[in-house]
Write an enzyme that holds these catalytic residues in place. Sequence first.
Site, mmCIF file in Angstrom:
data_model
loop_
_atom_site.group_PDB
_atom_site.id
_atom_site.type_symbol
_atom_site.label_atom_id
_atom_site.label_comp_id
_atom_site.label_asym_id
_atom_site.label_seq_id
_atom_site.Cartn_x
_atom_site.Cartn_y
_atom_site.Cartn_z
ATOM 1 N N GLU A 1 -1.506 -9.009 3.537
ATOM 2 C CA GLU A 1 -1.367 -9.584 4.883
ATOM 3 C C GLU A 1 -2.700 -10.046 5.469
ATOM 4 O OE1 GLU A 1 -0.989 -6.406 4.076
ATOM 5 O OE2 GLU A 1 -1.483 -5.014 5.684
ATOM 6 N N HIS B 1 -3.622 -4.937 0.487
ATOM 7 C CA HIS B 1 -3.025 -5.470 1.720
ATOM 8 C C HIS B 1 -3.065 -7.000 1.728
ATOM 9 C CE1 HIS B 1 -2.556 -1.705 3.999
ATOM 10 N NE2 HIS B 1 -3.571 -1.296 3.269
ATOM 11 N N CYS C 1 0.837 -1.200 0.000
ATOM 12 C CA CYS C 1 0.000 0.000 0.000
ATOM 13 C C CYS C 1 0.877 1.257 0.000
ATOM 14 C CB CYS C 1 -0.983 -0.047 1.160
ATOM 15 S SG CYS C 1 -2.448 0.909 0.786
HETATM 16 N N1 GLN Z 1 -1.881 6.730 2.787
HETATM 17 C C1 GLN Z 1 -1.970 6.001 1.567
HETATM 18 C C2 GLN Z 1 -3.312 6.175 0.899
HETATM 19 O O1 GLN Z 1 -4.247 6.586 1.502
HETATM 20 C C3 GLN Z 1 -1.670 4.525 1.797
HETATM 21 C C4 GLN Z 1 -2.661 3.867 2.679
HETATM 22 C C5 GLN Z 1 -2.167 2.565 3.267
HETATM 23 O O2 GLN Z 1 -0.987 2.285 3.288
HETATM 24 N N2 GLN Z 1 -3.073 1.772 3.787
HETATM 25 O O3 GLN Z 1 -3.454 5.911 -0.272
#
Ligand code: GLN
Length: 534
Positions: free
Chosen positions: A511, A509, A383
């Site tokens: 995970e 994600h 992410c």
């Molecule tokens: N802050 C980034 C976004 O909003 C990544 C978010 C995250 O890592 N979950 O796109």
Amino acid sequence: MAKFVFVTGGVCSGLGKGITASSIALLLKSKGYKVFMQKFDPYMNVDPGTMSPIQHGEVFVTADGCETDLDLGHYERFIDEELNYTSNITNGKIYSSVIEKERIGDFLGATIQIVPHISNEIKNKIYEAATSSGADIVITEIGGTVGDIESAVMMESLRQIRLEIGIENSLFVHTTLVPYLFGSNELKTKPTQNSIIELRRLGIQPDIIVTRAPIDLGENVKKKISLFGSIPADHIIEAKDVSNIYQIPINFHKQHIEDIILKQFNLKITKSNLEHWENLIKTVESLNQEIEIALVGKYVELEDAYLSVKEALKAAGYKYNTKINIKWVNSEELENKNCNLKEVFKNSKGIIVPGGFGSRGIEGMIKAAEYARVNKIPYLGICLGMQIAVIEFARNVCGIKEASSREFNELCPNPVIDLMADQKAIINKGGTLRLGNYRCVIQKDTLAYKDYQSAEILERHRHRYEFNNNYKDIITSKGMIASGINPDANLVEIIELKNHPHFIACQFHPEFKSRPTKPHPLFDSFIKSSIANK
Ligand code: GLN
């Protein structure tokens, strides 16, 4: 009709109520019953999505896009079932839904009260978890400690449920602490006794007591809890401290907790199938090598902020009989001019940059991504970790010196990571991210394809910003591949590097889908490459 197990906690928080609930669910599932799990959190936030991970640990995301408490991660990892929006209910959710109904006029004429309106709403959420999941048994954990003002009405709802559906359909498990006093060298039952009294004051008599203690209780201590708590001695289940949490379901199984539950529910006591879990314990206890993985993030003072990432790394390690030692690297420290990256990463076989929000520590993460790219160290970006990899590549390989994300700098001249058009109009922070499952099509002959062995996957998301397609041509012309694309919105989901042994990052994600017995393909290959990295 479904049966309901309620797990409450006494004495203090942090006793492992979530693991207790998960273990019970695992054991009932292993007897062939369809189980579903749910957690009530007594705070007023509608969901934990707006809370700092440093306060409450990671925000877990379900496939249907619900931002939930991290205990849901334990649940999914233990029972290997996908949970949904009915799985995490907060006071905020309950109250806002009742107030919304009042405004619409649903209760026209009535005075809205905690009992019955709030308590009914809570009961409906519990019953809804059963109907929407079609489970035989629903296990509901109540957050906090009995006696908390915040959870009082939840307890009241449980009391009413017992009255409505009877003892053969509902069962109360209460987890407590039995402390050991040095000096007099004995276990003390008074906190447990008092906690049971507190529960009874709310009209609830527990059916099973789970006692957390550093040593075996012994017959006398058990007898005492049994007498004062009005609990048959064999309904006192010992949760002795363990070094490996996977051992807990097996310890409970040895004390027949699932048989006690099934007996009360008049359900058939079948044979347990726990082979996969026993194999897992054997594996965990016989790991024969170890490697260090550096996790570079901004919330590293609280490991729980990265709980699922940590578990996913460990799970991938199990597959290769390898213990993963995580080196927690505060990304802000890498920003210091005197910081020697070579020294920081000298023992790290792989570098992972997980998710995060806001601009603090970003430049340190970019340095870490650069270090991994240049020194050919396996890199996994998740992410924010993908956005970081793209920014680093744009700046240092494509020569776009001012490349950044709109999140860190609203006036950024080269937003290689930007807001999507449909996100621009959103003002509210809560529940408005791109959340839950989205499709991703994977390009053949890429590392991603090798990992997934599939042309299309579904992964869970939680972010607002995206790879900016205006920069795709220049970035891909310099050797970064967009190996995964969301076909519906043409969004870049996975990037990787051509001339690198293992550099991959994803916008989602992974995970959240890893299981201790089934490592996620991206973690699996990252650990495999890290082990191979000499
Ligand atoms: N802050 C980034 C976004 O909003 C990544 C978010 C995250 O890592 N979950 O796109």
